[in-house]
Design an enzyme around this catalytic site. Structure first.
Site, PDB file in Angstrom:
ATOM      1  N   TYR A  52      58.621 -51.079 -87.361  1.00  0.00           N
ATOM      2  CA  TYR A  52      57.522 -51.646 -87.141  1.00  0.00           C
ATOM      3  C   TYR A  52      57.715 -53.095 -87.629  1.00  0.00           C
ATOM      4  O   TYR A  52      56.798 -54.044 -87.135  1.00  0.00           O
ATOM      5  CB  TYR A  52      56.058 -51.120 -87.312  1.00  0.00           C
ATOM      6  CG  TYR A  52      55.919 -49.803 -86.727  1.00  0.00           C
ATOM      7  CD1 TYR A  52      56.704 -49.283 -85.734  1.00  0.00           C
ATOM      8  CD2 TYR A  52      54.852 -48.937 -87.264  1.00  0.00           C
ATOM      9  CE1 TYR A  52      56.452 -48.033 -85.234  1.00  0.00           C
ATOM     10  CE2 TYR A  52      54.600 -47.566 -86.665  1.00  0.00           C
ATOM     11  CZ  TYR A  52      55.469 -47.107 -85.770  1.00  0.00           C
ATOM     12  OH  TYR A  52      55.236 -45.657 -85.187  1.00  0.00           O
ATOM     13  N   HIS A 110      62.615 -41.103 -87.764  1.00  0.00           N
ATOM     14  CA  HIS A 110      61.664 -41.390 -86.693  1.00  0.00           C
ATOM     15  C   HIS A 110      62.050 -40.826 -85.226  1.00  0.00           C
ATOM     16  O   HIS A 110      60.921 -40.791 -84.708  1.00  0.00           O
ATOM     17  CB  HIS A 110      61.875 -43.138 -86.432  1.00  0.00           C
ATOM     18  CG  HIS A 110      60.751 -43.745 -86.037  1.00  0.00           C
ATOM     19  ND1 HIS A 110      60.369 -45.172 -86.245  1.00  0.00           N
ATOM     20  CD2 HIS A 110      59.723 -43.335 -85.088  1.00  0.00           C
ATOM     21  CE1 HIS A 110      59.301 -45.483 -85.660  1.00  0.00           C
ATOM     22  NE2 HIS A 110      58.727 -44.420 -84.766  1.00  0.00           N
TER      23      HIS A 110
HETATM   24  N1  LIG Z   1      56.613 -41.729 -83.934  1.00  0.00           N
HETATM   25  C1  LIG Z   1      56.758 -42.540 -82.955  1.00  0.00           C
HETATM   26  O1  LIG Z   1      57.817 -42.671 -82.527  1.00  0.00           O
HETATM   27  C2  LIG Z   1      55.654 -43.069 -82.729  1.00  0.00           C
HETATM   28  C3  LIG Z   1      55.595 -43.862 -81.335  1.00  0.00           C
HETATM   29  C4  LIG Z   1      54.468 -44.246 -80.757  1.00  0.00           C
HETATM   30  C5  LIG Z   1      53.392 -44.427 -81.726  1.00  0.00           C
HETATM   31  N2  LIG Z   1      53.270 -44.279 -83.041  1.00  0.00           N
HETATM   32  C6  LIG Z   1      52.284 -44.241 -84.009  1.00  0.00           C
HETATM   33  O2  LIG Z   1      51.004 -43.870 -83.401  1.00  0.00           O
HETATM   34  C7  LIG Z   1      50.155 -44.950 -83.238  1.00  0.00           C
HETATM   35  C8  LIG Z   1      49.210 -45.056 -82.140  1.00  0.00           C
HETATM   36  O3  LIG Z   1      49.993 -45.165 -81.037  1.00  0.00           O
HETATM   37  P1  LIG Z   1      49.798 -46.331 -79.999  1.00  0.00           P
HETATM   38  O4  LIG Z   1      49.754 -47.326 -80.830  1.00  0.00           O
HETATM   39  O5  LIG Z   1      51.053 -46.281 -79.127  1.00  0.00           O
HETATM   40  O6  LIG Z   1      48.603 -46.153 -79.045  1.00  0.00           O
HETATM   41  P2  LIG Z   1      47.207 -45.592 -79.052  1.00  0.00           P
HETATM   42  O7  LIG Z   1      46.548 -45.400 -80.393  1.00  0.00           O
HETATM   43  O8  LIG Z   1      47.210 -44.350 -78.249  1.00  0.00           O
HETATM   44  O9  LIG Z   1      46.258 -46.761 -78.163  1.00  0.00           O
HETATM   45  C9  LIG Z   1      46.378 -47.912 -78.717  1.00  0.00           C
HETATM   46  C10 LIG Z   1      45.531 -48.958 -77.582  1.00  0.00           C
HETATM   47  O10 LIG Z   1      44.060 -48.418 -77.482  1.00  0.00           O
HETATM   48  C11 LIG Z   1      43.455 -49.780 -77.625  1.00  0.00           C
HETATM   49  N3  LIG Z   1      42.344 -49.016 -78.583  1.00  0.00           N
HETATM   50  C12 LIG Z   1      42.009 -48.351 -79.731  1.00  0.00           C
HETATM   51  N4  LIG Z   1      40.818 -48.093 -80.095  1.00  0.00           N
HETATM   52  C13 LIG Z   1      40.048 -48.472 -78.869  1.00  0.00           C
HETATM   53  C14 LIG Z   1      38.620 -48.464 -78.808  1.00  0.00           C
HETATM   54  N5  LIG Z   1      37.792 -48.002 -79.588  1.00  0.00           N
HETATM   55  N6  LIG Z   1      38.238 -49.224 -77.682  1.00  0.00           N
HETATM   56  C15 LIG Z   1      39.253 -49.703 -76.860  1.00  0.00           C
HETATM   57  N7  LIG Z   1      40.646 -49.680 -77.120  1.00  0.00           N
HETATM   58  C16 LIG Z   1      40.886 -48.985 -78.127  1.00  0.00           C
HETATM   59  C17 LIG Z   1      44.200 -50.373 -78.785  1.00  0.00           C
HETATM   60  O11 LIG Z   1      43.632 -51.821 -78.254  1.00  0.00           O
HETATM   61  P3  LIG Z   1      43.066 -52.757 -79.619  1.00  0.00           P
HETATM   62  O12 LIG Z   1      44.145 -52.648 -80.572  1.00  0.00           O
HETATM   63  O13 LIG Z   1      42.784 -53.919 -78.924  1.00  0.00           O
HETATM   64  O14 LIG Z   1      42.008 -51.797 -80.294  1.00  0.00           O
HETATM   65  C18 LIG Z   1      45.516 -50.376 -78.138  1.00  0.00           C
HETATM   66  O15 LIG Z   1      45.760 -50.948 -77.190  1.00  0.00           O
HETATM   67  C19 LIG Z   1      51.171 -46.027 -83.689  1.00  0.00           C
HETATM   68  O16 LIG Z   1      50.598 -47.308 -83.986  1.00  0.00           O
HETATM   69  C20 LIG Z   1      52.271 -45.745 -84.546  1.00  0.00           C
HETATM   70  O17 LIG Z   1      51.440 -45.741 -85.886  1.00  0.00           O
HETATM   71  C21 LIG Z   1      54.501 -43.333 -83.469  1.00  0.00           C
END
Ligand SMILES: NC(=O)c1ccc[n+]([C@@H]2O[C@H](COP(=O)([O-])OP(=O)(O)OC[C@H]3O[C@@H](n4cnc5c(N)ncnc54)[C@H](OP(=O)(O)O)[C@@H]3O)[C@@H](O)[C@H]2O)c1
Length: 285
Positions: A52, A110
């Site tokens: 990241y 990862h």
């Molecule tokens: N291990 C892996 O391979 C892997 C892969 C992907 C992700 N991850 C981890 O999982 C975390 C979360 O996954 P993600 O970032 O893909 O997606 P997510 O949490 O499923 O979705 C994030 C999206 O939702 C929006 N959001 C969050 N809360 C909200 C709310 N209350 N109202 C409206 N929109 C909202 C965010 O926008 P705003 O920022 O505008 O709120 C962003 O666009 C990552 O940050 C990372 O730490 C790990």
């Protein structure tokens, strides 16, 4: 008690907060502010990764927060491309230095494959080497728990057959629309806690009318319903946001999803990530 103070206990006795903050797509320059805002709101579990590019800012956020180190749970991830013991050992130390910490609470491999070969070739030997590096850092007290991410059953079996420490965690793509029920059960049967990443489907589920209608019935938002869903599966939930209003509302989860609605969400198939399908984890492989 709010969800922010609830914990699961890993197989080694370490407690992990059920709700965490994801930090993918939060730039290094903005990460400190996001982390201090989250900690101020009550989040204690923060998820980052070498990939990241924000470990420095995340670490700055911890220090700025003024919260005692032992009250925080900090996770990072070994880059997916590192599949050799010496490189993994060096990279673990680099993460600690970049975060400015003498230990992290959880470090994960990862992905079982490098991102440019996701779900491709055979990296069994490389994963065993990376795992041995994590095990040694765990024994040395640099890591309080260790785990994997994006590991399927055969990837886990490779580690389970060879390890001295069973992975404590497998972090997986889990959201209403993509629930790997069998893999979650396999992890749980082996004492491996599952963390749900992208619990809001990377934002895509906000556009799903059926999920929106169910959220309306509960008088909650779609993110609240989706985060609650992953918690009721028994997984840690890691929604990402840098917006303090979203951080606050994502932690207001004082409702229960009925068994019938859990079944509907579990059986939902919604894996269209739009423009984000270019990322290996959303490519459908
Ligand atoms: N291990 C892996 O391979 C892997 C892969 C992907 C992700 N991850 C981890 O999982 C975390 C979360 O996954 P993600 O970032 O893909 O997606 P997510 O949490 O499923 O979705 C994030 C999206 O939702 C929006 N959001 C969050 N809360 C909200 C709310 N209350 N109202 C409206 N929109 C909202 C965010 O926008 P705003 O920022 O505008 O709120 C962003 O666009 C990552 O940050 C990372 O730490 C790990």
């Amino acid at each position: 008690m709010t969800i922010l103070t609830e914990t699961y206990t890993l197989s080694n006795g370490v407690e992990i907060p059920k709700l965490g903050l994801g930090t993918w797509f939060i730039d290094d320059d903005n990460a400190a502010d996001a982390v201090t805002a989250a900690i101020e709101i009550g989040y204690r579990n923060i998820d980052t990764a070498q990939a990241y590019g924000n470990e420095r800012g995340v670490g700055e956020g911890f220090r700025d927060s003024g919260i005692a180190r032992e009250d925080l749970f900090v996770s990072t991830k070994l880059a997916a491309e590192i599949k050799a013991y010496d490189r993994a050992t060096a990279a673990i130390d680099t993460s600690l230095a970049t975060l400015g910490l003498d230990h992290v609470d959880l470090m994960l491999i990862h992905s079982p494959q490098p991102w440019n070969d996701f779900r491709g070739g055979d990296y069994a030997e490389g994963n065993r080497e990376a795992w041995r590096a994590l095990e040694n850092a765990y024994q040395a007290g640099k890591l309080r728990s260790i785990g994997v991410s994006n590991f399927e059953q055969h990837d886990l079996d490779n580690i389970l057959a060879n390890c001295t420490t069973t992975p404590h965690v497998n972090q997986l793509l889990v959201h209403a629309g993509n629930t790997p029920t069998e893999l979650i059960a396999y992890c749980q049967d082996n004492g491996i806690l599952v963390e749900a990443y992208s619990p809001i489907a990377h934002g895509e589920i906000l556009n799903n009318p059926d999920v929106a209608a169910m959220a309306d019935r509960y008088g909650v938002s779609v993110p609240q319903l989706c985060i609650r869903y992953t918690l009721q599966l028994g997984t840690v939930s890691l929604p990402k946001t840098a917006n303090p209003d979203h951080m606050r509302s994502n932690a207001q989860l004082d409702f229960d999803i009925t068994d019938d609605d859990m079944d509907i969400l579990r059986n939902l198939r919604a894996r269209d990530y739009g423009e984000h399908s270019v990322f290996p984890v959303y490519s459908g492989k």
